[in-house]
Design an enzyme around this catalytic site. Structure first.
Site, PDB file in Angstrom:
ATOM      1  N   HIS A 182       0.829  -1.210   0.000  1.00 11.18           N
ATOM      2  CA  HIS A 182       0.000   0.000   0.000  1.00 11.18           C
ATOM      3  C   HIS A 182       0.862   1.259   0.000  1.00 11.18           C
ATOM      4  CE1 HIS A 182      -3.176   2.822   0.922  1.00 11.18           C
ATOM      5  NE2 HIS A 182      -2.610   3.164   2.065  1.00 11.18           N
ATOM      6  N   SER A 183       0.452   2.255  -0.785  1.00 12.08           N
ATOM      7  CA  SER A 183       1.035   3.600  -0.747  1.00 12.08           C
ATOM      8  C   SER A 183       2.561   3.564  -0.951  1.00 12.08           C
ATOM      9  CB  SER A 183       0.656   4.270   0.574  1.00 12.08           C
ATOM     10  OG  SER A 183       0.961   5.643   0.579  1.00 12.08           O
ATOM     11  N   PHE A 184       3.341   4.049   0.024  1.00 13.65           N
ATOM     12  CA  PHE A 184       4.799   4.060  -0.112  1.00 13.65           C
ATOM     13  C   PHE A 184       5.381   2.649  -0.114  1.00 13.65           C
ATOM     14  CE2 PHE A 184       9.224   5.021   0.911  1.00 13.65           C
ATOM     15  CZ  PHE A 184       9.449   6.159   0.157  1.00 13.65           C
ATOM     16  N   GLY A 216       4.692   0.614  -2.191  1.00 14.55           N
ATOM     17  CA  GLY A 216       4.987   0.388  -3.603  1.00 14.55           C
ATOM     18  C   GLY A 216       6.391   0.830  -3.967  1.00 14.55           C
TER      19      GLY A 216
END
Length: 385
Positions: free
Chosen positions: A280-282, A284
């Site tokens: 999720h989010s960072f 990635g």
């Protein structure tokens, strides 16, 4: 239009991912600056959505003066006057009311205790994960979690990587764990789905980069040892100059280092023939870094990557393996915040180098919970190919 689609329409070059090879000092600084910038942006947006009051305001919404309470030594949710009901909602013990924000210290300390609450659920029936403190033998450690069959399951492994900021292992969004439910803010529903589909599990903790007090009884010994070190005196009773205490965690000094450390010490040693990643989010960005630096090692076993509103981007410095894996629509997909119907195909993102789809929700923090069903179907389909 999703944020990624808007970003691609701008006349600007995408941020670069770190070069291949091990982490360097300059790379670490760049990564930290990028992570801090994203964290500040997410935090500012979060505060605008959930809170209208000033963090330093000493009055409540009715204009009544609030008692000045020191929350730093609180150790249970009950001390704050709250509990979690059967729906996973945080409610006041008196009145069954939703959480009321008083000040940042209250919010942060409650958030720390909620982390422990979620992690206790992860270690209990029916999930039964095992907690590992790494690196072994060090005073400064962080915790990660694995299923009991992690080192025995020869078939498939699911890796969980959360975003940046205050969230710790077991959470997607701290704000939702407090203001909505554990079903939307934690990874507990994902863990249940992974178990029901016979995956072994590992839950990373990329934001745990410096030693913190372990809430409840844990950590007291280390805390006292550090205090004694600071208060040493010479033979005349004069306080010696305090030594600077380095609380950084070896191998987890930043989120990218943490990812490589956990891969080398755990994921690489799993016997699973098939590996999938949910980030999720960072998370990635961390996943991209993992593929750039360990792509050759993981290539034969990595089957799919499912992102939820990931903020990663590819660049000329990204490895050929990362680019090709992301470009395969059957192996990588990012479910982004969008007002489109759940799982609507939003095409290929040149910025991120992968296909994107609607998560079915317009708010970043809700994306992981909103797209869980099609995300799992995507993962299961990837194992059939």
């Amino acid at each position: 239009m999703s944020d990624i689609e808007k970003e691609e329409n701008k006349d600007s070059s995408p941020p670069t991912t770190p070069p291949t090879g091990g982490p360097t000092k300059n790379n670490d600084i760049d990564d930290d600056e990028k992570e801090n910038k994203i964290e500040r942006s997410l935090t500012e947006n979060l505060n605008k959505r959930f809170y209208n009051n000033n963090n330093n305001n000493s009055n409540n919404s009715n204009g009544e003066e609030i008692e000045d309470i020191d929350y730093k030594n609180f150790k249970t949710i009950k001390e704050f006057g709250y509990y979690y009901n059967d729906k996973g909602e945080l409610r006041s013990i008196e009145g069954e009311e939703k959480f009321k924000f008083i000040n940042q210290q209250q919010y942060d300390r409650l958030g720390d205790i909620i982390v422990k609450t979620i992690q206790n659920k992860m270690k209990s029936e029916p999930i039964n994960l095992e907690e590992h403190w790494i690196p072994k033998g060090e005073t400064n450690q962080c915790n990660i979690f694995t299923s009991k069959d992690f080192f025995e399951n020869p078939t498939k492994l699911m890796v969980f990587i959360n975003g940046s900021g205050a969230v710790k292992s077991g959470q997607w969004a701290r704000s939702l764990c407090i203001n909505d439910t554990l079903n939307t803010g934690s990874i507990l529903p994902y863990l249940n789905d992974a178990i029901s589909n016979d995956f072994s599990i590992i839950v990373l903790n990329p934001n745990y980069n410096v030693f913190e007090e372990r809430i409840i009884e844990e950590g007291e010994e280390q805390k006292e040892k550090a205090k004694e070190e600071e208060e040493k005196k010479d033979d005349n009773g004069k306080l010696l100059k305090k030594k600077r205490v380095d609380n950084s965690i070896k191998g987890s000094e930043n989120s990218n280092n943490h990812i490589l450390t956990v891969y080398d010490e755990f994921i690489k040693k799993s016997p699973a023939k098939e590996i999938v990643i949910v980030a999720h989010s960072f998370g990635g960005v961390n996943t991209t870094y993992l593929l750039d630096n360990r792509g050759e090692e993981i290539a034969d076993r990595l089957k799919s990557i499912a992102f939820t509103d990931s903020v990663h981007s590819l660049s000329p410095k990204s490895s050929s393996f990362t680019k090709s894996f992301f470009a395969d629509e059957n192996k990588t997909k990012n479910w982004v915040k969008s007002d489109k119907k759940l799982n609507t195909d939003l095409g290929f993102s040149k910025l991120q180098g992968c296909n994107i789809a609607s998560s079915g929700h317009r708010v970043h923090e809700f994306t992981s919970s909103a797209c869980r069903v099609p995300l799992f179907q995507f993962i299961l389909n990837s194992l059939k190919k």
